[in-house]
Design an enzyme around this catalytic site. Structure first.
Site, PDB file in Angstrom:
ATOM      1  N   ILE A   6      42.450  37.540  49.404  1.00 33.77           N
ATOM      2  CA  ILE A   6      43.429  38.445  49.998  1.00 33.77           C
ATOM      3  C   ILE A   6      42.737  39.664  50.590  1.00 33.77           C
ATOM      4  CG2 ILE A   6      45.279  37.714  48.441  1.00 33.77           C
ATOM      5  CD1 ILE A   6      44.540  40.149  46.680  1.00 33.77           C
ATOM      6  N   HIS A  49      47.252  32.846  49.834  1.00 33.37           N
ATOM      7  CA  HIS A  49      47.810  33.822  48.897  1.00 33.37           C
ATOM      8  C   HIS A  49      48.064  35.168  49.562  1.00 33.37           C
ATOM      9  CE1 HIS A  49      45.915  31.257  45.449  1.00 33.37           C
ATOM     10  NE2 HIS A  49      46.990  30.707  45.950  1.00 33.37           N
ATOM     11  N   ILE A  69      26.131  31.902  46.267  1.00 35.74           N
ATOM     12  CA  ILE A  69      26.660  31.488  47.563  1.00 35.74           C
ATOM     13  C   ILE A  69      25.840  32.026  48.739  1.00 35.74           C
ATOM     14  CG2 ILE A  69      28.645  31.684  49.125  1.00 35.74           C
ATOM     15  CD1 ILE A  69      30.333  31.803  46.416  1.00 35.74           C
TER      16      ILE A  69
END
Ligand code: NAD
Ligand code: ZN
Length: 250
Positions: free
Chosen positions: A103, A121, A239
């Protein structure tokens, strides 16, 4: 780990249409805590359910108090190497869409066009009226709340139900993003889930849908996820560095 990065690079090279699916883990390197890691939001706050927001002024005040708190990190966060690697896949025409549970707006901030980011979301960088849909900027809402805990009211219809444009627990999933996420998932030949524990449904249904539809599935996350058994490749790594290497970011 480097053999797995090579394997991810190969999967990306062989794919014609990639869908990227992201969770809170893609933004931790930008300084935004995720939900379930130690020190994550989960360990500090119990969720406020949608019904409570609607029925209680105190729950609405508590929601806005937390917003002030989380905004200290979200409003100053910038995209990291992971976001940039994903943006590169989109700009090269390799990835057709990003389906995100986040978000924080950081995919858009990394240069990905709005229409390629599907927010399951919602988005916490602005607010909207639950009655009429009017968009409200946080810059107008936050100062009166910070000063005297004055709850926002809709400037268009007068409603007292003005909420950040996010989807709460117990709130209906947004129709258009859900439909678009499904269409993109079914059109993909490679689906890469990045930085999600894959436990929140219906969002976590998309990796399985992709796999059952014949796409390859890669999962990049620092720890095991609930869906590892479905994946063609599980890459347990940080990541930014691993995705940056797989995509060939300088
Ligand atoms: P989650 O917290 O359940 O899972 C995040 C996963 O990412 C964890 O398994 C964690 O081990 C992994 N991870 C964290 N940092 C990593 C890194 N640098 N490298 C590799 N792996 C890393 O989050 P979720 O699956 O997205 O689901 C939780 C819900 O939380 C979502 O609905 C989302 O809306 C919300 N959320 C969003 C934000 C945001 O917008 N940035 C932040 C917190 C929570
Ligand atoms: Zn309104």
């Amino acid at each position: 780990m480097s053999a797995d990065v090579d394997r991810l690079r190969d999967l990306i090279a062989e794919a014609r249409r990639i869908v990227i699916f992201t969770g809170a883990g893609v933004s931790t390197e930008s300084g935004i805590p995720d939900f379930r890691s130690p020190g994550g939001i989960w360990t500090r706050f119990k969720p406020i359910y949608f019904d409570d927001f609607m029925s209680s002024r105190e729950a609405r005040r508590e929601t806005w108090r937390r917003k002030l708190e989380t905004d200290k990190t979200i409003s100053v966060a910038a995209p990291n190497r992971g976001h940039k690697a994903i943006a590169a896949l989109v700009s090269r025409g390799k990835a057709s869409a990003i389906i995100t549970q986040n978000i924080d707006g950081l995919h858009q901030a990394s240069g990905v066009p709005d229409d390629k980011v599907i927010e399951l979301h919602g988005n916490s960088t602005y607010a909207s009226c639950l009655d009429c849909g009017e968009r409200h900027e946080l810059a107008e809402i936050i100062p009166p709340f910070a000063e005297a805990e004055r709850l926002p009211e809709c400037k268009a219809c007068g409603s007292e139900y003005v909420k950040t444009a996010t989807i709460s627990f117990g709130q209906q999933m947004p129709e258009t993003p859900m439909r678009r996420a499904q269409e993109e998932t079914l059109a993909a030949d490679l689906f890469i889930a990045i930085g999600s524990s894959l436990v929140v449904y219906p969002a976590a249904g998309f990796p399985v849908m992709a796999k059952q539809n014949g796409a390859r599935l890669a999962i990049l996350n620092r720890e095991a996820t609930d869906l590892d058994r479905y994946a063609d490749l599980v890459l347990n790594a940080e990541i930014g560095p691993s995705l940056g290497a797989a995509v060939g970011l300088n």
